[in-house]
Design an enzyme around this catalytic site. Structure first.
Site, mmCIF file in Angstrom:
data_model
loop_
_atom_site.group_PDB
_atom_site.id
_atom_site.type_symbol
_atom_site.label_atom_id
_atom_site.label_comp_id
_atom_site.label_asym_id
_atom_site.label_seq_id
_atom_site.Cartn_x
_atom_site.Cartn_y
_atom_site.Cartn_z
ATOM 1 N N ASN A 9 0.390 -7.041 8.914
ATOM 2 C CA ASN A 9 0.819 -5.767 8.341
ATOM 3 C C ASN A 9 0.128 -5.638 6.985
ATOM 4 O O ASN A 9 0.545 -6.257 6.019
ATOM 5 C CB ASN A 9 2.351 -5.756 8.192
ATOM 6 C CG ASN A 9 2.852 -4.520 7.480
ATOM 7 O OD1 ASN A 9 2.114 -3.553 7.295
ATOM 8 N ND2 ASN A 9 4.119 -4.541 7.082
ATOM 9 N N TRP A 10 -0.932 -4.839 6.975
ATOM 10 C CA TRP A 10 -1.726 -4.726 5.744
ATOM 11 C C TRP A 10 -1.025 -3.903 4.668
ATOM 12 O O TRP A 10 -1.461 -3.885 3.529
ATOM 13 C CB TRP A 10 -3.082 -4.088 6.058
ATOM 14 C CG TRP A 10 -4.057 -4.982 6.750
ATOM 15 C CD1 TRP A 10 -3.827 -6.213 7.289
ATOM 16 C CD2 TRP A 10 -5.450 -4.701 6.972
ATOM 17 N NE1 TRP A 10 -4.986 -6.718 7.830
ATOM 18 C CE2 TRP A 10 -6.002 -5.810 7.653
ATOM 19 C CE3 TRP A 10 -6.285 -3.638 6.669
ATOM 20 C CZ2 TRP A 10 -7.335 -5.870 8.027
ATOM 21 C CZ3 TRP A 10 -7.619 -3.691 7.056
ATOM 22 C CH2 TRP A 10 -8.136 -4.795 7.714
ATOM 23 N N LYS A 11 0.002 -3.167 5.061
ATOM 24 C CA LYS A 11 0.697 -2.263 4.124
ATOM 25 C C LYS A 11 -0.331 -1.328 3.469
ATOM 26 O O LYS A 11 -1.320 -0.986 4.101
ATOM 27 C CB LYS A 11 1.499 -3.078 3.106
ATOM 28 C CG LYS A 11 2.395 -4.110 3.802
ATOM 29 C CD LYS A 11 3.426 -4.730 2.922
ATOM 30 C CE LYS A 11 4.241 -5.731 3.722
ATOM 31 N NZ LYS A 11 5.346 -6.296 2.981
ATOM 32 N N HIS A 96 9.998 -0.490 9.329
ATOM 33 C CA HIS A 96 9.839 -1.586 8.364
ATOM 34 C C HIS A 96 10.817 -1.355 7.205
ATOM 35 O O HIS A 96 11.101 -0.213 6.843
ATOM 36 C CB HIS A 96 8.395 -1.619 7.850
ATOM 37 C CG HIS A 96 8.101 -2.841 7.047
ATOM 38 N ND1 HIS A 96 8.477 -2.952 5.719
ATOM 39 C CD2 HIS A 96 7.515 -4.016 7.369
ATOM 40 C CE1 HIS A 96 8.116 -4.146 5.267
ATOM 41 N NE2 HIS A 96 7.531 -4.811 6.252
ATOM 42 N N GLU A 98 10.429 -1.469 4.182
ATOM 43 C CA GLU A 98 9.879 -0.623 3.105
ATOM 44 C C GLU A 98 9.997 0.855 3.476
ATOM 45 O O GLU A 98 10.208 1.707 2.620
ATOM 46 C CB GLU A 98 8.425 -1.035 2.811
ATOM 47 C CG GLU A 98 8.384 -2.366 2.059
ATOM 48 C CD GLU A 98 7.182 -3.240 2.345
ATOM 49 O OE1 GLU A 98 6.156 -2.737 2.849
ATOM 50 O OE2 GLU A 98 7.263 -4.462 2.083
ATOM 51 N N GLU A 168 13.160 -9.343 10.448
ATOM 52 C CA GLU A 168 12.634 -9.537 9.099
ATOM 53 C C GLU A 168 13.770 -9.447 8.085
ATOM 54 O O GLU A 168 14.140 -8.345 7.659
ATOM 55 C CB GLU A 168 11.617 -8.433 8.773
ATOM 56 C CG GLU A 168 10.383 -8.450 9.631
ATOM 57 C CD GLU A 168 9.171 -7.945 8.839
ATOM 58 O OE1 GLU A 168 8.188 -8.698 8.755
ATOM 59 O OE2 GLU A 168 9.216 -6.840 8.277
ATOM 60 N N GLY A 174 7.907 -11.035 1.187
ATOM 61 C CA GLY A 174 7.128 -11.120 -0.058
ATOM 62 C C GLY A 174 7.736 -12.034 -1.105
ATOM 63 O O GLY A 174 7.401 -11.934 -2.287
ATOM 64 N N SER A 214 7.461 -13.838 4.636
ATOM 65 C CA SER A 214 6.864 -15.019 4.010
ATOM 66 C C SER A 214 6.291 -16.037 4.999
ATOM 67 O O SER A 214 6.360 -17.246 4.765
ATOM 68 C CB SER A 214 7.861 -15.681 3.054
ATOM 69 O OG SER A 214 8.196 -14.792 2.011
ATOM 70 N N GLY A 235 2.731 -10.262 6.364
ATOM 71 C CA GLY A 235 2.372 -9.246 5.385
ATOM 72 C C GLY A 235 1.288 -9.747 4.457
ATOM 73 O O GLY A 235 0.101 -9.738 4.808
#
Ligand code: PGA
Length: 252
Positions: A9-11, A96, A98, A168, A174, A214, A235
């Site tokens: 997941n490159w975000k 997600h 976010e 998740e 992160g 993570s 991520g």
């Protein structure tokens, strides 16, 4: 048997030029791993075309990070399922944390997106997971049960099989801290159990449940080999050279 999947997941990272250099750098270094694992890079939509070109003649797949459920129209800033399908993209992350927390996506909206995806042969990777506050064992289990149920509202059995659930825990994203292996297995088993209640044993054994939060080159092997874990969602490490060792976890 459920094929393992490793999703990057490159975000909101990587310009088209950075995307090309990165994929060209990693692609020949992860060849062998592609036989046993589905590798999907979920890139920003401006990178789709370059990313797809770079992975031609490899087994690496490209996915989206989000889609909107409406077919087309006045939805400024959104991308549709038809748009990604025309490019040959068959996977998208949905829900997600976010998207849920920063962009206020509700469970209802996420379910609409999941429905639109499976009705149009897109395989959604739907993220669920407890926040720091809900991180006591009992409330996390209850929360995850509700979230799992909300993902599958109005989804029939055939459609359900296209869905991957990504567990998740929000507090692990992160942060370089992960739940214990026992806990990851326990929650993924619980999610599968919830799916048994919804669709029966047979279907629950065909649905992939993956872990995210993570994941790195040191912990992937133990996590991905847990009995109810069918892959990982990566991520921060998916935009660094470390991703090569993550994908090649079988070699270590
Ligand atoms: P992380 O992110 O690997 O950087 O923790 C995971 C994710 O957000 O999907």
């Amino acid at each position: 048997m459920r094929k393992k999947m490793i999703i990057g997941n490159w975000k909101m990272n990587m310009t088209p030029n950075e995307c090309k250099s990165y994929i060209n750098f990693i692609k020949n270094k992860i060849d062998a791993a592609l036989e046993d694992n589905d590798i999907i890079l979920c890139v920003p939509s401006v990178d789709f075309i370059d990313a797809l070109k770079c992975v031609e003649n490899t087994k690496i797949m490209i996915g989206a990070q989000n889609i909107y459920f409406e077919k087309k129209g006045a939805f400024t800033g959104e991308i549709s399922i038809r748009m990604i399908k025309e490019l040959g993209i068959n996977y998208t992350i949905l829900g997600h944390s976010e998207r849920r927390n920063i962009f206020s996506e509700s469970e209802e909206l996420i379910n609409k997106k999941v429905r639109a995806a499976v009705e149009n042969s897109i395989n959604p990777i739907v993220c669920i997971g407890e926040s720091e506050k809900q991180n006591s064992k009992f409330s996390a289990a209850r929360f995850i049960k509700i979230q799992t149920g909300n993902v599958f509202v109005s989804i029939n059995t055939q459609q359900a099989k296209k869905i991957t659930i990504a567990y998740e825990p929000v507090w692990a994203i992160g942060t370089k801290s992960t739940p214990t292996l026992e806990r990851i297995q326990e929650v993924c088993y619980e999610i599968r159990n919830n799916i048994v209640n919804l669709y029966g044993q047979l279907i629950s054994e065909q649905i992939r449940i993956i872990y995210g939060g993570s994941v790195d080159s040191k912990n992937i092997k133990e996590i991905i080999n847990l009995p109810d874990v069918d892959g990982v969602l990566v991520g921060s490490a998916s935009i660094t050279p470390e991703f090569i060792s993550i994908v090649n976890y079988q070699k270590t």
